[in-house]
Design an enzyme around this catalytic site. Structure first.
Site, PDB file in Angstrom:
ATOM      1  N   SER A 136       0.862  -1.192   0.000  1.00  0.00           N
ATOM      2  CA  SER A 136       0.000   0.000   0.000  1.00  0.00           C
ATOM      3  C   SER A 136       0.889   1.229   0.000  1.00  0.00           C
ATOM      4  CB  SER A 136      -0.891   0.006   1.243  1.00  0.00           C
ATOM      5  OG  SER A 136      -1.532   1.271   1.410  1.00  0.00           O
ATOM      6  N   TYR A 149      -1.647  -0.514  10.329  1.00  0.00           N
ATOM      7  CA  TYR A 149      -1.789  -0.801   8.896  1.00  0.00           C
ATOM      8  C   TYR A 149      -0.531  -0.379   8.146  1.00  0.00           C
ATOM      9  CZ  TYR A 149      -3.702  -0.744   4.152  1.00  0.00           C
ATOM     10  OH  TYR A 149      -3.906  -0.957   2.817  1.00  0.00           O
TER      11      TYR A 149
END
Length: 242
Positions: A136, A149
């Protein structure tokens, strides 16, 4: 790109980017083994032909081991592994519980380690493999309120580089694809106004559709990417260039 006689595994393959990747690989002739928790969607994908659904909770090491054993018994040759399964979790180091921290690492990082642990030996036997790990943009830049995350996706990037350095000589090419904001089920809890504001952060002026991300995954799985190993490929609408 032709994937005839190629067998691919896609984790988290019943929704979002994973489902789009499954469909595109099938369209190009691959046999696709889908890992996920949505059995109903799995049956729909199986109906497309050359597709087999395996129920798997990637947060559970025993579930991964069991599924990989079943897969390798039925399909000794695995050419492509797309480690797509993931979860997002809001929170800071202060607000996150240890249980939440451990779970997101189990899904986003440990599942990649375990899937690769079981599948790489099968690839080595054939001297061929393509592994695409999904990171990501949050793994390359800081992200407010997404401490765990971001940490997991940074770990995915570095794991991918280390795996690439280890296995490239054996014909197993490992790369990491880092999407920007994409309209997947993970976005469903975000209100329309907030999504509009989020989209304004991208120079391209919008969020991605899963198909757009999947096209790059399929490219990395193909012979067109035969000289790519250890790359971190950003498909983020310009998010990280500003």
């Amino acid at each position: 790109m032709n994937f005839q006689n190629r067998t691919a595994i896609v984790t988290g393959g019943t929704s979002g980017i994973g489902e789009s990747t499954v469909r595109q690989l099938l369209e190009k002739g691959a046999t696709v083994l889908v890992l996920g928790r949505n059995a109903e969607k799995g049956k729909q994908l199986e109906a497309l032909g050359n597709c087999k659904f395996y129920s798997c909770d990637v947060a559970d090491p025993a579930s991964i081991e069991s599924v990989c054993s079943k897969i390798l018994e039925a399909h000794p040759t695995i050419d492509i592994l797309v480690n797509n399964a993931g979860m997002s979790l809001d929170g800071t180091v202060e607000s996150l519980t240890l249980e939440e921290w451990n779970r997101i690492f189990a899904v986003n990082v440990t599942s990649i380690y375990l899937m690769s642990k079981y599948i790489v030996p099968a690839m080595r036997k054939n001297g061929y493999g393509r592994i695409i790990n999904i990171g990501s943009t949050a793994g390359t830049v800081g992200a407010w309120g997404l401490h765990a995350y971001s940490a997991t996706k940074g770990a995915v990037i570095q794991l991918s580089k280390s795996m690439a350095a280890e296995y490239a000589k054996e014909g197993i090419l490992v790369n990491c694809l880092c999407p920007g904001g994409t309209m997947t089920p993970l976005m469903e809890g975000i209100g329309a106004n907030d999504l509009d504001d989020f989209a304004k952060l991208f120079p391209i002026g919008r969020l991605a559709q899963p198909d757009e991300i999947a096209r790059t995954i399929v490219f990395l799985a193909s012979e067109e990417a035969s000289f790519m190993a250890g790359s971190t490929v950003l498909v983020d609408g310009g998010f990280t260039c500003i």
